[in-house]
Design a protein around this motif. Structure first.
Motif, PDB file in Angstrom:
ATOM      1  N   GLU A  15      34.674  68.459 -46.517  1.00 14.36           N
ATOM      2  CA  GLU A  15      35.517  67.282 -46.730  1.00 14.36           C
ATOM      3  C   GLU A  15      34.745  66.006 -46.385  1.00 14.36           C
ATOM      4  OE1 GLU A  15      38.556  65.529 -48.367  1.00 14.36           O
ATOM      5  OE2 GLU A  15      38.405  67.704 -48.246  1.00 14.36           O
ATOM      6  N   LEU A  16      33.970  66.056 -45.317  1.00 15.76           N
ATOM      7  CA  LEU A  16      33.164  64.907 -44.907  1.00 15.76           C
ATOM      8  C   LEU A  16      32.157  64.522 -45.995  1.00 15.76           C
ATOM      9  CD1 LEU A  16      32.350  62.952 -42.609  1.00 15.76           C
ATOM     10  CD2 LEU A  16      30.719  64.684 -41.880  1.00 15.76           C
ATOM     11  N   LYS A  18      32.428  64.672 -49.094  1.00 16.51           N
ATOM     12  CA  LYS A  18      33.053  64.078 -50.276  1.00 16.51           C
ATOM     13  C   LYS A  18      33.642  62.697 -50.011  1.00 16.51           C
ATOM     14  CE  LYS A  18      35.590  67.851 -51.164  1.00 16.51           C
ATOM     15  NZ  LYS A  18      36.579  68.675 -51.861  1.00 16.51           N
ATOM     16  N   ARG A  19      33.557  62.193 -48.800  1.00 14.55           N
ATOM     17  CA  ARG A  19      34.179  60.913 -48.451  1.00 14.55           C
ATOM     18  C   ARG A  19      33.493  59.737 -49.143  1.00 14.55           C
ATOM     19  NH1 ARG A  19      35.853  60.334 -42.357  1.00 14.55           N
ATOM     20  NH2 ARG A  19      36.813  58.543 -43.336  1.00 14.55           N
ATOM     21  N   GLY A  20      34.222  58.669 -49.290  1.00 19.29           N
ATOM     22  CA  GLY A  20      33.720  57.465 -49.942  1.00 19.29           C
ATOM     23  C   GLY A  20      32.513  56.872 -49.248  1.00 19.29           C
ATOM     24  N   GLU A  21      32.463  56.962 -47.920  1.00 17.80           N
ATOM     25  CA  GLU A  21      31.333  56.425 -47.182  1.00 17.80           C
ATOM     26  C   GLU A  21      30.045  57.157 -47.541  1.00 17.80           C
ATOM     27  OE1 GLU A  21      34.191  57.442 -45.861  1.00 17.80           O
ATOM     28  OE2 GLU A  21      34.928  55.985 -44.399  1.00 17.80           O
ATOM     29  N   GLU A  23      29.520  58.773 -50.369  1.00 16.22           N
ATOM     30  CA  GLU A  23      29.211  58.401 -51.750  1.00 16.22           C
ATOM     31  C   GLU A  23      28.499  57.051 -51.804  1.00 16.22           C
ATOM     32  OE1 GLU A  23      31.391  57.896 -56.074  1.00 16.22           O
ATOM     33  OE2 GLU A  23      32.398  58.999 -54.490  1.00 16.22           O
ATOM     34  N   GLN A  47      30.940  63.342 -58.139  1.00 13.58           N
ATOM     35  CA  GLN A  47      31.261  64.469 -57.270  1.00 13.58           C
ATOM     36  C   GLN A  47      30.948  65.759 -58.011  1.00 13.58           C
ATOM     37  OE1 GLN A  47      33.196  64.655 -54.202  1.00 13.58           O
ATOM     38  NE2 GLN A  47      33.132  62.453 -53.908  1.00 13.58           N
TER      39      GLN A  47
END
Length: 81
Positions: A15-16, A18-21, A23, A47
């Motif tokens: 989950e971490l 895939k986070r916006g930060e 990316e 993704q």
């Protein structure tokens, strides 16, 4: 001495990733590579499964020649230009 056990939270780790930060960080590094490679190179970020993928690719014929003759992307990845 007691043995230490570590149990990884794989779902949390995925989950971490895939986070916006994350990316944003991956996109920023790809942009740096594209800038070092020169004009005519572009960046794509998306993704894929449990992670963020960035691609730097040629967008113009001039960039294709730079890659074919001088290996512009390989040099850019290693910090050259």
């Amino acid at each position: 001495m007691a043995k230490t056990r570590v149990k990884l939270n794989i779902d949390g780790f995925n989950e971490l990733r895939k986070r916006g930060e994350v990316e944003s960080l991956v996109a920023a590094e790809a942009e740096k590579i594209s800038d070092r490679a020169g004009p005519g190179f572009a960046v794509g970020v998306h993704q894929m499964g449990t992670r963020v993928i960035a691609n730097v690719y040629t967008e113009t014929a001039k960039a294709m020649v730079a890659e074919a003759k001088r290996g512009a992307l390989s040099k850019a990845v290693s910090g050259g230009g």
